[in-house]
Scaffold this active site. Structure first.
Site, PDB file in Angstrom:
ATOM      1  N   HIS A  48       0.837  -1.206   0.000  1.00 38.61           N
ATOM      2  CA  HIS A  48       0.000   0.000   0.000  1.00 38.61           C
ATOM      3  C   HIS A  48       0.875   1.261   0.000  1.00 38.61           C
ATOM      4  O   HIS A  48       0.550   2.261  -0.644  1.00 38.61           O
ATOM      5  CB  HIS A  48      -0.902   0.021   1.240  1.00 38.61           C
ATOM      6  CG  HIS A  48      -1.857  -1.127   1.343  1.00 38.61           C
ATOM      7  ND1 HIS A  48      -1.742  -2.110   2.309  1.00 38.61           N
ATOM      8  CD2 HIS A  48      -2.940  -1.469   0.601  1.00 38.61           C
ATOM      9  CE1 HIS A  48      -2.733  -2.983   2.176  1.00 38.61           C
ATOM     10  NE2 HIS A  48      -3.474  -2.623   1.141  1.00 38.61           N
ATOM     11  N   GLN A 164      -8.383  -7.173 -10.978  1.00 34.47           N
ATOM     12  CA  GLN A 164      -9.047  -5.974 -10.445  1.00 34.47           C
ATOM     13  C   GLN A 164      -8.613  -4.746 -11.244  1.00 34.47           C
ATOM     14  O   GLN A 164      -9.436  -3.907 -11.612  1.00 34.47           O
ATOM     15  CB  GLN A 164      -8.666  -5.823  -8.971  1.00 34.47           C
ATOM     16  CG  GLN A 164      -9.021  -4.494  -8.366  1.00 34.47           C
ATOM     17  CD  GLN A 164      -8.797  -4.488  -6.873  1.00 34.47           C
ATOM     18  OE1 GLN A 164      -9.590  -5.048  -6.129  1.00 34.47           O
ATOM     19  NE2 GLN A 164      -7.715  -3.885  -6.409  1.00 34.47           N
ATOM     20  N   MET A 195       3.389  -9.065  -0.873  1.00 35.05           N
ATOM     21  CA  MET A 195       2.811  -8.561   0.378  1.00 35.05           C
ATOM     22  C   MET A 195       1.301  -8.541   0.263  1.00 35.05           C
ATOM     23  O   MET A 195       0.750  -8.205  -0.790  1.00 35.05           O
ATOM     24  CB  MET A 195       3.331  -7.167   0.647  1.00 35.05           C
ATOM     25  CG  MET A 195       4.798  -7.181   0.903  1.00 35.05           C
ATOM     26  SD  MET A 195       5.265  -5.937   2.082  1.00 35.05           S
ATOM     27  CE  MET A 195       7.004  -6.319   2.217  1.00 35.05           C
ATOM     28  N   SER A 196       0.640  -8.937   1.348  1.00 35.46           N
ATOM     29  CA  SER A 196      -0.812  -8.977   1.378  1.00 35.46           C
ATOM     30  C   SER A 196      -1.261  -8.932   2.828  1.00 35.46           C
ATOM     31  O   SER A 196      -0.604  -9.499   3.708  1.00 35.46           O
ATOM     32  CB  SER A 196      -1.307 -10.290   0.742  1.00 35.46           C
ATOM     33  OG  SER A 196      -2.665 -10.510   1.094  1.00 35.46           O
TER      34      SER A 196
END
Ligand code: AMP
Length: 299
Positions: A48, A164, A195-196
């Site tokens: 993010h 998405q 990364m999640s």
């Protein structure tokens, strides 16, 4: 947490009201400022942060939304236990230089009487869409609401969620929304795992096995670099590596067109090798963009 004011010591403004956020964004727009939007579900990590940094570089004002959107979760999925920590998120946003954290309640996004659904057929149906019916309608609808509310000049999405990205790009183009959809490369752990927020669910054994997902994508990339073009050879190369992880189970591995997500049998142009793998009960997704003869490429 103070609402409408920065939490103590913070300069990032936290807002829950969609009306206030619309007003603030309209004020920026009227003042000639370029606004960027980074939609998230929170539990913010370095992936993010890469989106926020990209937004910071290109925009005068950066809005991050944190909203665990119920309509993109199916029955039996992890909506209830999805990690939520707004205080930690506001610190991350502060550090990344965001100006506004929009953290609405579901009733603010979907007030009584809300009926609209944004469907992007075909792009939404294969890959993840096959196993998560309605998921991309939920994603497209909430993004349409956010775009309408904030009217960002730019909106930032990660390549990690490649389908998405394709759905949102199509929607924005079709509905003439948000000036530009900016794609940001996938941020990975040192061993390659994308990364999640869902990595937090993994047991130590599953976490170790999960690094094989990127190893498998790398194996397929190498094969493509050495000239292989058959989708089944590339998929088999991935599956052979992932098969070494006792806790791993492949849900799908597909070679697809990066724009319309249609399956490709032959890598005769750029293609996305997109995968979903269960590590124990946790579903993880990843992908790599392949170019014939070149292997993995960023764009
Ligand atoms: P999420 O909070 O998981 O819904 O993700 C919010 C945004 O961050 C989406 O555009 C994701 O594609 C993006 N994102 C999530 N993980 C990563 C990552 N590892 N690298 C880059 N972008 C990511």
């Amino acid at each position: 947490m103070l609402l409408g004011l920065p939490a103590e010591g913070l300069t990032v403004l936290v807002e829950r009201s969609s009306e206030r956020v619309s007003e603030i964004a309209a004020g920026w727009r009227d003042g000639g400022l370029v606004t960027g939007l980074v939609p998230t579900m929170g539990a913010l990590h370095k992936g993010h942060v890469a989106l926020l940094e990209a937004a910071r570089r290109r925009c005068d004002r950066v809005v991050a939304s944190v909203f665990v959107n119920p309509s993109q979760f199916g029955p039996g999925e992890d909506f209830e236990r999805y990690p939520r920590d707004l205080d930690a998120d506001s610190l991350v946003l502060e550090e990344a230089g965001a100006d506004l954290l929009f953290a609405p309640e579901a009733a603010d996004i979907y007030p009584q009487g809300f009926r609209t659904r944004v469907e992007v057929p075909s792009i939404s149906e294969g890959l993840c869409g096959r196993f998560r019916p309605g998921h991309f309608t939920g994603v497209a609808t909430v993004c349409a609401v956010l775009f309408g509310m904030i009217r960002p000049a730019l909106a930032f999405f990660g390549r990690k969620d490649i389908q998405q990205l394709a759905v949102i790009r199509r929607m924005a183009r079709d509905l003439r929304m948000a000036g530009e959809i900016v794609a940001v490369p996938t941020v990975r752990e040192p061993d390659g795992l994308a990364m999640s927020s869902r990595n937090a669910y993994l047991s130590p054994g599953e976490r170790k096995d999960a690094s094989l997902i990127f190893a498998g994508l790398t194996e397929a990339s190498e094969l493509a670099r050495s000239g292989a073009v058959g989708a089944s050879a590339l998929k088999d190369a991935f599956a052979a590596v992932v098969g070494r992880g006792a806790s791993l189970r492949i849900q799908y591995v597909e070679l697809a067109d990066p724009e319309d997500m249609e399956p490709m049998q032959v890598l005769d142009r750029d293609g996305v090798l997109a995968v979903a793998v269960h590590a124990g009960p946790t579903r993880l997704i990843d992908n790599v963009l392949l170019r014939p003869g070149a292997g993995a490429v960023e764009e």
